[in-house]
Design a protein around this motif. Structure first.
Motif, PDB file in Angstrom:
ATOM      1  N   SER A 143       0.849  -1.206   0.000  1.00  0.00           N
ATOM      2  CA  SER A 143       0.000   0.000   0.000  1.00  0.00           C
ATOM      3  C   SER A 143       0.882   1.254   0.000  1.00  0.00           C
ATOM      4  O   SER A 143       1.971   1.272   0.591  1.00  0.00           O
ATOM      5  CB  SER A 143      -0.912  -0.008   1.230  1.00  0.00           C
ATOM      6  N   GLU A 144       0.320   2.217  -0.640  1.00  0.00           N
ATOM      7  CA  GLU A 144       1.086   3.459  -0.698  1.00  0.00           C
ATOM      8  C   GLU A 144       1.144   4.152   0.652  1.00  0.00           C
ATOM      9  O   GLU A 144       1.929   5.081   0.849  1.00  0.00           O
ATOM     10  CB  GLU A 144       0.475   4.410  -1.732  1.00  0.00           C
ATOM     11  N   SER A 145       0.350   3.680   1.561  1.00  0.00           N
ATOM     12  CA  SER A 145       0.342   4.297   2.887  1.00  0.00           C
ATOM     13  C   SER A 145       1.422   3.738   3.799  1.00  0.00           C
ATOM     14  O   SER A 145       1.537   4.169   4.949  1.00  0.00           O
ATOM     15  CB  SER A 145      -1.017   4.117   3.537  1.00  0.00           C
ATOM     16  N   LYS A 146       2.136   2.756   3.306  1.00  0.00           N
ATOM     17  CA  LYS A 146       3.172   2.162   4.126  1.00  0.00           C
ATOM     18  C   LYS A 146       4.244   3.192   4.444  1.00  0.00           C
ATOM     19  O   LYS A 146       4.681   3.938   3.569  1.00  0.00           O
ATOM     20  CB  LYS A 146       3.796   0.954   3.426  1.00  0.00           C
ATOM     21  N   GLN A 147       4.671   3.145   5.703  1.00  0.00           N
ATOM     22  CA  GLN A 147       5.668   4.087   6.145  1.00  0.00           C
ATOM     23  C   GLN A 147       7.066   3.566   5.845  1.00  0.00           C
ATOM     24  O   GLN A 147       7.288   2.358   5.701  1.00  0.00           O
ATOM     25  CB  GLN A 147       5.519   4.313   7.658  1.00  0.00           C
ATOM     26  N   PRO A 148       8.016   4.413   5.700  1.00  0.00           N
ATOM     27  CA  PRO A 148       9.398   3.972   5.526  1.00  0.00           C
ATOM     28  C   PRO A 148       9.810   3.046   6.678  1.00  0.00           C
ATOM     29  O   PRO A 148       9.278   3.137   7.786  1.00  0.00           O
ATOM     30  CB  PRO A 148      10.192   5.270   5.518  1.00  0.00           C
ATOM     31  N   ASP A 149      10.741   2.187   6.377  1.00  0.00           N
ATOM     32  CA  ASP A 149      11.227   1.126   7.280  1.00  0.00           C
ATOM     33  C   ASP A 149      10.229  -0.009   7.459  1.00  0.00           C
ATOM     34  O   ASP A 149      10.422  -0.904   8.315  1.00  0.00           O
ATOM     35  CB  ASP A 149      11.615   1.681   8.642  1.00  0.00           C
ATOM     36  N   SER A 150       9.155   0.005   6.698  1.00  0.00           N
ATOM     37  CA  SER A 150       8.230  -1.131   6.722  1.00  0.00           C
ATOM     38  C   SER A 150       8.906  -2.349   6.071  1.00  0.00           C
ATOM     39  O   SER A 150       9.667  -2.216   5.105  1.00  0.00           O
ATOM     40  CB  SER A 150       6.931  -0.793   5.995  1.00  0.00           C
ATOM     41  N   ARG A 151       8.619  -3.526   6.622  1.00  0.00           N
ATOM     42  CA  ARG A 151       9.256  -4.760   6.124  1.00  0.00           C
ATOM     43  C   ARG A 151       8.215  -5.660   5.460  1.00  0.00           C
ATOM     44  O   ARG A 151       7.107  -5.804   5.960  1.00  0.00           O
ATOM     45  CB  ARG A 151       9.938  -5.518   7.254  1.00  0.00           C
ATOM     46  N   PHE A 152       8.659  -6.283   4.382  1.00  0.00           N
ATOM     47  CA  PHE A 152       7.795  -7.197   3.628  1.00  0.00           C
ATOM     48  C   PHE A 152       8.561  -8.526   3.451  1.00  0.00           C
ATOM     49  O   PHE A 152       9.613  -8.545   2.808  1.00  0.00           O
ATOM     50  CB  PHE A 152       7.430  -6.592   2.276  1.00  0.00           C
ATOM     51  N   PRO A 153       8.057  -9.611   4.064  1.00  0.00           N
ATOM     52  CA  PRO A 153       8.781 -10.896   3.988  1.00  0.00           C
ATOM     53  C   PRO A 153       8.917 -11.387   2.535  1.00  0.00           C
ATOM     54  O   PRO A 153       7.979 -11.277   1.734  1.00  0.00           O
ATOM     55  CB  PRO A 153       7.916 -11.837   4.803  1.00  0.00           C
TER      56      PRO A 153
END
Length: 826
Positions: A143-153
C-alpha cells in the motif's frame, strides 16, 4: 563480521573437525578416508591394502572383495596396487541429502582365513549446487500508505549443499525505494525481508520490477535469481496482524490425518470488508505442502498426510492473512512444526552367506555368514540387539556397530542333522519394541566318515551240490549312513586260495547288487564248506569299507554209487574167489564183500543182499545185511554143488538208491585139502580177538574223556550261536529232514551246521547217524560181529571195513552236528 573473526571461526571449525575425526577413528578401530563428491573416475582415495595390513600378492588368492550396502559400485579397489579409487559419480546430496555427515561404509572381505574389515569413506561437500528459488517471480502488494522502514517478507532461496557452500547472501537490483534485510530468528534459518526506504506514491510509480540475487559462500560462488513484482496499492492502511510472528508446535510423527496442528488468528483494525481476514499458505519447507492444510476461514492448520521423522524433523510453514479491503492488505507469521520420533520402524536384517553349505568337519569358530541390522528410528528406538534361535551349534558375534558374524559354535554331524533352520531376530529399544526376523537354512555337506555296515558279521548259506553254473546263492547288503557318492557301495570278493585254486574260480559277487553267484557246480565230496569274505567299499575319498564272512555249506546228494573194493592181492573189484571146506559148521564166515560210498550220511549207508540162485534152489549161504560177510546157514554136505556162484547186491540208502553187484565164487572141497589155511585163519582170528579186547578198553576210556569235553564245548557253542538263524541259498534251500526209522534203527540228518570247517582240506563227514538198541531178531548178532571187525571205513558210517564203526559214528556225531542232543552206542 570482521576478517579476523571469520578466520578465528574457520580455525575453530577445523580444529573441531580434526578432534571429531580422531575420536571417531579411535572408537571404530577401522580405516577412515575422505573423498570430495563429483570426483572423477580413478580419483585416488587411499592405499586400502597397505592400511589394512594386507600384502598385495595375497589380494587375489585370498579373494579380496569390497561390499557396500546400497551404494552400488561408487568405489573400487585395484587388486594390482591395493589402491581404493573412485569408480563412478558420487553425489553427496543424492546419498545423504542435507545431513551434516555423509559416509560410505565398505565391508572388506578376504578369505583363507576369513577376515572382515570396515572402512568409512567420508564424502566431502563441494559447491556444485546453486541457490534455487521455489518460484520464478514473487508478487508483492504494498500500500502506498506504508511508512518507511516497513518490512515485507520474501521467500528466500535454498541450496542443496551444506556448510559454507550453503551460506547464502542476497543482492537486490539498484533502486531508491527498497533495500534487503536479513533477520536472524530462533531457528537456524535467516528471515529475508524487503524494507521500504521512503514513502511510495502510486500515482508516480504504480509498480516496480526488481531482481533478487542469492549468492552462496562456495568457491567459486554460485548464484540464483528471482524477479520481484511489486504492485503499489491504494490505501487500505491496516494490515491483518497475528498474535505472534512465530509459533512453535511439537507433533508426533504418527499423528493421524486431520489432526489439528494449530489454530491461527489474525486481526485487522479496519472495519467492514477491510477488516475481514482470510488465510492462505505461502510455503512449507522443506517440500511439505501436501502434508498440511489450512482452513482459509478459521485459520486451522491440520495434518493432511503421513509424517515421517526419518524424512524431515521439522517444517517451516509460512502463513499469510489477507483482508478483504480494496486493495487487500496482508499479514504474515511462521509456524515451526517439530516432528517427534515414534518407534514406527522395525529393524531391517541383511544376511550375506559366505560358506554354504557347511562341511560337517568344519572347525568351530568358522564364520558362516555376515549379518547387518539397521533401524531408521533414532535414540532408543534405533538401538538394536540381535540374537539367534536357541539350541543350535551356531552363535552370533558382534564385529562392529550393527554388524555381526554367524559363527559355528560346535561340531556338526550330517547323519544326525542335515539342515539347520536358523532364525535371526533383531529387536529395538523402543516402547513397545519392534522386532524383525530373517530365516536362513544352513545345509550340512557330507564328509565320508561312515564305513558301509552289514547287518551281521557273518552269514551261513546252504547250497545243494551239483548246482547249475552261475546260480545265485546269496545276496549281501551293506548300508552306508553317508550321502551321495559317499554312500554308494560296491562289493568285491576278498581273494584267497581254496586248496590249489583261487576263490574267484568258485564264486563271484556283483559289484552293485551284492548278489553272490556260484560259478561252477559244487561237489560235496570235494568241498564241504566254502568260507570267504565279501568286501563293501563306498565311493568316498578316501574310501571306507568293511567285510562280511560267508560260510557256504555244500549239501550232499546221492550222486555216487557204492564202489566195490578188491578183497586182496590178485582179486578184482567185482569178483571174490574163496575155497570153502565142506566140514564147516553153520554160521561160519567164508568170504566178505567190501564196498564204500563217496557220499555222506544216509546216502553212504550201505546194505548187502544176496540175490536168489538160478532155478530157485535154496543157497546154503547168506550175507550180513550191513557187514557184507558171507556165512553158511547150515552144515555143507555132498549134495551141495562144488562150485557156488553168489551175486551180492550192494545198495545205499539214498533217494533214489544206487547199487553195485559183486560176484563171489566159492569152491567147496573136503576138509583135508586146506588144513594149513584153516589153521592160519583160526590163529589169526584168535590174535585179532585178543587185540580187539585190548583196544576196546582204551576206546572206552577215550570215549568217556572226549565225550565230556565235546559235550561241554558244544553246549557253550550252541548257546552263543543258536540265536542267529542260518540263511538259505537261492539255488536250493532245503529244510532239515525229520528223524526217520528203518528196519535197523533210527537216524537223523541235519543241515543246520554252524561249526567252522577249513575249506580246501579233506573234510570229515558231516552227517549224524545214531542207531537204537532195538534191532530186529537175527540182526543183533550180525551187528555184534561187525563190531569185532578190523579195517578202515571211507565214509564214516557202519560198514564192513571199519574195525570200530560205531566209535567213528559217535565221534563224528559230536564233532559235526550243531543240533546234537546225544548219540547212542550199541
Amino acid at each position: 563480521m570482521s576478517a579476523t573473526q571469520r578466520s578465528g571461526l574457520g580455525n575453530g571449525r577445523l580444529l573441531l573437525s580434526l578432534l571429531l575425526l580422531a575420536a571417531w577413528e579411535a572408537g571404530s578401530g577401522q580405516v577412515h578416508y575422505s573423498v570430495p563428491e563429483e570426483a572423477k573416475h580413478g580419483t585416488f582415495v587411499g592405499r586400502i591394502a597397505q592400511d589394512l595390513g594386507l600384502e598385495l600378492a595375497e589380494l587375489v588368492p585370498r579373494l579380496f572383495r569390497v561390499a557396500s550396502k546400497g551404494r552400488g559400485d561408487l568405489l573400487e579397489v585395484n587388486l594390482q596396487n591395493g589402491i581404493l579409487f573412485v569408480n563412478s559419480r558420487i553425489d553427496r546430496e543424492e546419498l545423504c541429502g542435507r545431513s551434516a555427515e555423509c559416509s560410505i561404509h565398505l565391508e572388506v572381505i578376504v578369505d583363507r582365513p576369513l577376515q572382515v574389515f570396515h572402512v568409512e569413506v567420508e564424502v566431502k561437500d563441494i559447491n556444485d549446487n546453486p541457490p534455487v528459488f521455489s518460484v520464478r517471480e514473487q508478487k508483492l502488494l504494498i500500500s502506498e500508505s506504508k511508512q518507511p522502514d516497513s518490512r515485507f517478507p520474501l521467500e528466500g532461496a535454498s541450496d542443496a549443499d551444506i556448510g559454507e557452500n550453503a551460506q547464502l547472501t542476497y543482492r537486490l537490483s539498484k533502486n531508491e525505494y527498497f533495500s534487503l534485510e536479513l533477520l536472524i530468528n530462533s531457528k537456524p534459518t535467516k528471515k529475508l525481508s524487503l524494507t521500504l526506504k521512503k514513502s511510495l506514491d502510486r500515482e508516480k510509480t504504480p509498480e516496480f520490477n526488481l531482481l533478487l540475487t542469492a549468492v552462496d559462500g562456495g568457491k567459486p560462488e554460485l548464484t540464483g535469481t528471482v524477479e520481484l513484482f511489486v504492485r503499489v496499492l491504494d490505501i487500505n492502511d491496516n494490515d491483518p496482524e497475528f498474535e505472534q510472528s512465530e509459533y512453535k508446535v511439537r507433533l508426533m510423527e504418527n499423528a493421524a490425518k486431520e489432526t489439528l496442528v494449530i489454530q491461527l488468528n489474525a486481526t485487522d483494525q479496519d472495519e467492514g470488508v477491510n477488516g475481514e481476514v482470510t488465510y492462505s499458505l505461502m510455503s512449507i519447507k522443506p517440500k511439505g505442502k501436501p502434508l498440511f492444510t489450512l482452513d482459509e476461514n478459521n485459520g486451522e492448520v491440520k495434518v493432511n498426510g503421513t509424517l515421517d521423522y526419518e524424512e524431515n524433523k521439522f517444517y517451516e510453514i509460512e502463513v499469510q492473512a489477507t483482508d478483504k479491503g480494496n486493495p487487500p492488505m496482508a499479514g504474515h507469521c511462521t509456524v515451526w512444526v517439530e516432528i517427534l520420533d515414534a518407534n514406527d520402524n522395525s529393524p531391517e536384517i541383511t544376511v550375506t552367506s559366505l560358506s554354504l553349505p557347511v562341511r560337517e568337519d568344519t572347525q568351530p569358530s568358522t564364520v558362516i555368514a555376515l549379518i547387518s541390522v539397521f533401524d531408521r528410528d533414532s535414540g532408543d528406538n534405533g538401538q538394536v540387539i540381535c540374537f539367534l534361535t536357541p539350541n543350535v551349534p551356531f552363535k552370533i558375534v558382534s564385529t562392529f556397530k550393527n554388524y555381526y558374524s554367524l559363527v559355528l559354535d560346535g561340531t556338526l554331524d550330517r547323519e544326525s542333522v542335515s539342515v539347520y533352520k536358523l532364525v535371526v531376530t533383531a529387536r529395538d529399544g523402543g516402547s513397545p519394541s519392534l522386532s524383525a526376523t530373517a530365516s536362513m537354512s544352513v545345509e550340512v555337506a557330507d564328509v565320508n566318515d561312515n564305513a558301509p555296515a552289514f547287518a551281521q558279521p557273518e552269514y551261513t548259506v546252504f547250497v545243494k551240490e551239483n548246482n547249475p553254473p552261475g546260480c545265485h546263492i546269496f545276496t549281501v547288503s551293506a548300508w552306508d549312513a553317508d550321502a551321495q557318492e559317499n554312500a554308494l557301495v560296491s562289493y568285491s570278493l576278498v581273494e584267497r586260495r581254496v586248496g590249489e585254486r583261487a576263490l574267484s574260480s568258485y564264486v563271484s559277487v556283483h559289484a552293485e547288487s551284492g548278489k553272490v553267484y556260484a560259478l561252477q557246480p559244487l561237489d560235496h565230496e570235494e568241498l564241504e564248506l566254502l568260507q570267504f569274505q565279501v568286501s563293501a567299499r563306498d565311493a568316498g575319498v578316501p574310501p571306507l569299507g568293511s567285510n562280511v564272512t560267508l560260510q557256504v555249506f555244500v549239501l550232499d546228494e546221492n550222486d555216487n554209487a557204492p564202489a566195490l573194493l578188491p578183497p586182496g592181492p590178485g582179486g578184482g573189484p567185482s569178483a571174490v574167489s574163496q575155497v570153502v571146506s565142506r566140514s564147516v559148521d553153520a554160521g561160519h564166515v567164508v568170504a566178505k564183500v567190501r564196498a564204500v560210498d563217496a557220499d555222506s550220511g544216509y546216502n553212504a549207508w550201505l546194505s548187502y543182499e544176496l540175490q536168489p540162485a538160478a532155478g530157485g534152489a535154496r543157497s546154503p549161504f547168506r550175507v550180513g545185511l550191513y557187514t557184507g560177510e558171507i556165512s553158511t546157514t547150515r552144515a555143507l554136505d555132498e549134495a551141495d554143488a562144488p562150485r557156488q556162484r553168489l551175486l551180492v547186491l550192494v545198495k545205499d540208502h539214498g533217494e533214489p538208491a544206487l547199487t553195485a553187484t559183486a560176484t563171489v565164487l566159492l569152491s567147496l572141497e573136503d576138509s583135508g585139502q586146506a588144513p594149513k589155511a584153516s589153521s592160519r585163519a583160526l590163529s589169526g582170528a584168535a590174535g585179532a580177538e585178543t587185540a580187539l579186547v585190548d583196544v576196546n578198553v582204551y576206546l572206552i576210556i577215550a570215549i568217556c574223556a572226549v565225550s565230556s569235553l565235546l559235550v561241554l564245548t558244544l553246549l557253550l557253542y550252541t548257546a552263543l550261536r543258536c540265536s542267529a538263524p542260518p540263511s538259505e541259498g537261492a539255488c536250493g534251500p532245503v529244510k532239515p529232514r525229520l528223524v526217520c526209522s528203518s528196519a535197523v534203527g533210527s537216524w537223523s540228518y541235519s543241515q543246520e551246521r554252524r561249526q567252522r570247517v577249513c575249506s580246501g582240506e579233506g573234510p570229515p563227514k558231516t552227517d549224524l547217524m545214531a542207531f537204537s538198541p532195538s534191532l530186529p531178531p537175527g540182526l543183533d548178532r550180525e551187528v555184534g560181529e561187525e563190531r569185532q571187525e578190523a579195517g578202515s571205513n571211507h565214509s564214516g558210517l557202519v560198514s564192513s571195513i571199519n574195525p570200530f564203526p560205531l566209535l567213528e559214528v559217535y565221534i563224528d556225531c559230536l564233532k559235526k552236528s550243531s543240533l546234537f542232543h546225544g548219540c547212542l552206542i550199541l
